[in-house]
Design a protein around this motif. Structure first.
Motif, PDB file in Angstrom:
ATOM      1  N   LEU A   1      54.459   1.054 -10.550  1.00  0.00           N
ATOM      2  CA  LEU A   1      54.779   0.178 -11.215  1.00  0.00           C
ATOM      3  C   LEU A   1      55.319  -1.198 -10.158  1.00  0.00           C
ATOM      4  O   LEU A   1      54.937  -2.149 -10.356  1.00  0.00           O
ATOM      5  N   LEU A   2      55.992  -0.833  -9.211  1.00  0.00           N
ATOM      6  CA  LEU A   2      56.398  -1.670  -8.351  1.00  0.00           C
ATOM      7  C   LEU A   2      55.012  -2.388  -7.342  1.00  0.00           C
ATOM      8  O   LEU A   2      55.168  -3.773  -7.113  1.00  0.00           O
ATOM      9  N   GLN A   3      54.410  -1.544  -7.237  1.00  0.00           N
ATOM     10  CA  GLN A   3      52.946  -2.086  -6.564  1.00  0.00           C
ATOM     11  C   GLN A   3      52.303  -2.791  -7.457  1.00  0.00           C
ATOM     12  O   GLN A   3      51.485  -3.953  -6.868  1.00  0.00           O
ATOM     13  N   ARG A   4      52.062  -2.623  -8.745  1.00  0.00           N
ATOM     14  CA  ARG A   4      51.272  -3.490  -9.823  1.00  0.00           C
ATOM     15  C   ARG A   4      51.963  -4.782  -9.706  1.00  0.00           C
ATOM     16  O   ARG A   4      51.222  -5.871 -10.011  1.00  0.00           O
ATOM     17  N   VAL A   5      53.281  -4.908  -9.809  1.00  0.00           N
ATOM     18  CA  VAL A   5      53.786  -6.177  -9.851  1.00  0.00           C
ATOM     19  C   VAL A   5      53.291  -7.045  -8.636  1.00  0.00           C
ATOM     20  O   VAL A   5      52.498  -8.505  -8.886  1.00  0.00           O
ATOM     21  N   LYS A   6      53.329  -6.758  -7.508  1.00  0.00           N
ATOM     22  CA  LYS A   6      52.601  -7.549  -6.538  1.00  0.00           C
ATOM     23  C   LYS A   6      51.178  -7.781  -6.626  1.00  0.00           C
ATOM     24  O   LYS A   6      50.774  -8.737  -6.219  1.00  0.00           O
ATOM     25  N   GLU A   7      50.527  -6.842  -7.120  1.00  0.00           N
ATOM     26  CA  GLU A   7      49.006  -7.328  -7.559  1.00  0.00           C
ATOM     27  C   GLU A   7      48.848  -8.607  -8.575  1.00  0.00           C
ATOM     28  O   GLU A   7      48.175  -9.136  -8.464  1.00  0.00           O
ATOM     29  N   LEU A   8      49.870  -8.249  -9.510  1.00  0.00           N
ATOM     30  CA  LEU A   8      49.421  -9.108 -10.439  1.00  0.00           C
ATOM     31  C   LEU A   8      50.255 -10.504 -10.137  1.00  0.00           C
ATOM     32  O   LEU A   8      49.782 -11.467 -10.456  1.00  0.00           O
ATOM     33  N   GLU A   9      51.331 -10.692  -9.228  1.00  0.00           N
ATOM     34  CA  GLU A   9      51.821 -11.843  -8.577  1.00  0.00           C
ATOM     35  C   GLU A   9      52.527 -11.678  -7.558  1.00  0.00           C
ATOM     36  O   GLU A   9      53.773 -11.438  -7.372  1.00  0.00           O
ATOM     37  N   PRO A  10      51.825 -11.857  -6.379  1.00  0.00           N
ATOM     38  CA  PRO A  10      52.348 -11.557  -5.016  1.00  0.00           C
ATOM     39  C   PRO A  10      53.691 -12.601  -4.712  1.00  0.00           C
ATOM     40  O   PRO A  10      54.166 -11.933  -3.822  1.00  0.00           O
TER      41      PRO A  10
ATOM     42  N   ILE B   1      64.219  10.773   2.461  1.00  0.00           N
ATOM     43  CA  ILE B   1      64.692   9.202   2.255  1.00  0.00           C
ATOM     44  C   ILE B   1      63.753   8.478   3.120  1.00  0.00           C
ATOM     45  O   ILE B   1      63.318   7.319   2.687  1.00  0.00           O
ATOM     46  N   VAL B   2      63.107   8.927   4.312  1.00  0.00           N
ATOM     47  CA  VAL B   2      62.126   8.121   5.037  1.00  0.00           C
ATOM     48  C   VAL B   2      60.855   8.251   4.322  1.00  0.00           C
ATOM     49  O   VAL B   2      60.259   7.062   4.307  1.00  0.00           O
ATOM     50  N   GLN B   3      60.787   9.242   3.834  1.00  0.00           N
ATOM     51  CA  GLN B   3      59.331   9.190   3.168  1.00  0.00           C
ATOM     52  C   GLN B   3      59.417   8.419   1.762  1.00  0.00           C
ATOM     53  O   GLN B   3      58.192   7.703   1.790  1.00  0.00           O
ATOM     54  N   LEU B   4      60.336   8.317   1.049  1.00  0.00           N
ATOM     55  CA  LEU B   4      60.621   7.314  -0.075  1.00  0.00           C
ATOM     56  C   LEU B   4      60.378   5.736   0.607  1.00  0.00           C
ATOM     57  O   LEU B   4      59.667   4.972  -0.091  1.00  0.00           O
ATOM     58  N   MET B   5      60.903   5.535   1.712  1.00  0.00           N
ATOM     59  CA  MET B   5      60.835   4.307   2.441  1.00  0.00           C
ATOM     60  C   MET B   5      59.475   3.838   2.810  1.00  0.00           C
ATOM     61  O   MET B   5      58.710   3.070   2.271  1.00  0.00           O
ATOM     62  N   ASP B   6      58.668   4.849   3.127  1.00  0.00           N
ATOM     63  CA  ASP B   6      57.261   4.712   3.393  1.00  0.00           C
ATOM     64  C   ASP B   6      56.536   4.469   2.086  1.00  0.00           C
ATOM     65  O   ASP B   6      55.609   3.707   1.948  1.00  0.00           O
ATOM     66  N   ASP B   7      56.977   5.248   0.922  1.00  0.00           N
ATOM     67  CA  ASP B   7      56.137   5.006  -0.257  1.00  0.00           C
ATOM     68  C   ASP B   7      56.426   3.587  -0.845  1.00  0.00           C
ATOM     69  O   ASP B   7      55.455   2.919  -1.309  1.00  0.00           O
ATOM     70  N   LEU B   8      57.270   3.146  -0.896  1.00  0.00           N
ATOM     71  CA  LEU B   8      57.905   1.773  -1.306  1.00  0.00           C
ATOM     72  C   LEU B   8      57.237   0.750  -0.195  1.00  0.00           C
ATOM     73  O   LEU B   8      57.064  -0.423  -0.835  1.00  0.00           O
TER      74      LEU B   8
ATOM     75  N   GLY C   1      59.745  -2.129   7.685  1.00  0.00           N
ATOM     76  CA  GLY C   1      59.173  -3.569   7.430  1.00  0.00           C
ATOM     77  C   GLY C   1      59.609  -4.416   6.273  1.00  0.00           C
ATOM     78  O   GLY C   1      58.934  -5.097   5.776  1.00  0.00           O
ATOM     79  N   PHE C   2      60.552  -3.691   5.655  1.00  0.00           N
ATOM     80  CA  PHE C   2      61.408  -4.563   4.410  1.00  0.00           C
ATOM     81  C   PHE C   2      61.871  -5.726   4.978  1.00  0.00           C
ATOM     82  O   PHE C   2      62.289  -5.969   6.049  1.00  0.00           O
ATOM     83  N   LEU C   3      61.714  -6.810   4.194  1.00  0.00           N
ATOM     84  CA  LEU C   3      62.558  -8.021   4.348  1.00  0.00           C
ATOM     85  C   LEU C   3      63.836  -7.946   4.204  1.00  0.00           C
ATOM     86  O   LEU C   3      64.404  -8.810   5.105  1.00  0.00           O
ATOM     87  N   LEU C   4      64.329  -7.056   3.351  1.00  0.00           N
ATOM     88  CA  LEU C   4      65.892  -6.969   3.449  1.00  0.00           C
ATOM     89  C   LEU C   4      66.251  -5.700   2.958  1.00  0.00           C
ATOM     90  O   LEU C   4      65.433  -5.103   2.210  1.00  0.00           O
ATOM     91  N   VAL C   5      67.600  -5.158   3.666  1.00  0.00           N
ATOM     92  CA  VAL C   5      67.862  -4.037   3.315  1.00  0.00           C
ATOM     93  C   VAL C   5      69.630  -4.269   3.256  1.00  0.00           C
ATOM     94  O   VAL C   5      70.148  -4.748   3.736  1.00  0.00           O
TER      95      VAL C   5
END
Length: 322
Positions: free
Chosen positions: A208-217, A236-243, A286-290
């Motif tokens: 879902l989150l990936q699709r948002v960026k595809e629709l409107e970067p 948690i680290v794997q979840l970070m990588d997935d996001l 690589g997150f812009l903000l945490v």
């Protein structure tokens, strides 16, 4: 049974009927590093009056957010649209569960009026899950965004949406309304989904989150998790990588706090130094903000965070432009 009654409104009906017969999970004493300011300031009362005047629902109240005193004092509230009753029954959540009422067609206008009266520069709109609706409530989100834009054109808008599971086309409706920030919370690591978030699907939420960026970067994307639910650091680290594979910009990490004895137990109170380590790790991904602290919540300091998000994106783009 008393522990699952709706004490927010002195309502003696069960607030969580699906949890009524579960065994009790004792509530642990909170550690010294979890301290919040009690509500009751003049600013808090002013925000509360506007919310009540319009008959609005806030996630601040419904979810029992520990930051309500601080946020409402600053006239910042997260509005919860489409009623106060959720069709899901997540083990961590304090929002009422059951069959929701019909949508209030005037709600978008009421939200817009409240945003204007509070003079908000940034507003967060969330909702209960509405699996009973054909579009999961996507069009109601869209109408609310557009009503705010019309009444307060300079206000930036952040949405925190459900997963729209099995609601084809719903996400596109929300994205077309062009919120400034699209947030959908993962809540926990995939290994906990069956016990903590049984109505959701981990990889659907990532997609879902990936699709948002595809629709409107240009839309900022955001997600959050709770810790203290029995997760391991490597999960948690794997979840970070997935996001990050879904190009999510902003990650929030906060301590899970158990609402009642019938909710999922707190497995561990994570100390502040571990939150700092998680923040450092997330930035390295690589997150812009945490934002990672025990009291971090999805919409806590959302306005300030939006300014930081814009600055971080600009800073990242500047070398390429040069």
């Amino acid at each position: 049974m008393a522990v699952v009654l709706d004490l927010l409104r002195n309502d003696q009906r069960p607030r969580h009927p699906e949890k009524a017969h579960r065994p009790d999970n004792p509530i642990q004493r909170k550690p010294d590093w979890i301290r919040v300011k009690a509500p009751g300031s003049p600013g808090w009362n002013a925000t509360r009056s506007i919310v009540k005047e319009h008959g609005l629902v806030t996630v601040c109240e419904e979810a029992g957010c520990p930051n309500i005193g601080e946020c409402w004092e600053k006239k910042h509230a997260t509005f919860m649209i489409m009623g106060d009753t959720c069709t899901r029954a997540c083990a961590f959540c304090n929002v009422r569960t059951g069959m929701p009422n019909d949508l209030d067609g005037d709600e978008p206008a009421k939200i817009a009026d409240s945003v204007a009266k509070l003079g908000l520069n940034h507003v967060v709109i969330t909702s209960v899950d509405r699996d009973d609706l054909a579009d999961g409530g996507a069009m109601h989100f869209s109408r609310t965004i557009r009503a705010i834009r019309e009444r307060s054109p300079i206000t930036t808008i952040e949405v925190l949406t459900p997963d729209f599971l099995r609601k084809d086309g719903a996400l596109e409706i929300v994205v077309e309304a062009r919120p400034d920030v699209f947030n959908h919370n993962m809540e926990t690591v995939p290994g906990n989904y069956l016990t903590v978030r049984p109505g959701a699907r981990y990889f659907h939420s990532v997609r879902l989150l990936q699709r948002v960026k595809e629709l409107e970067p240009t839309i900022f994307t955001k997600s959050g998790i709770m810790v203290g639910l029995g997760e391991e650091r490597n999960e948690i680290v794997q979840l970070m990588d997935d996001l990050r594979s879904a190009d999510v910009d902003f990650l929030t990490i906060g301590q899970y706090l158990q609402p009642t004895k019938k909710h999922h137990e707190v497995k561990r109170f994570v100390p502040p130094d571990e939150f700092k380590t998680l923040e450092t790790t997330a930035y390295s991904k690589g997150f812009l903000l945490v934002s990672a602290t025990p009291l971090t919540r999805s919409s806590h300091h959302a306005g300030e965070d939006f300014s930081r998000l814009k600055a971080a994106r600009l800073a990242r783009l500047m070398p390429a432009n040069a």
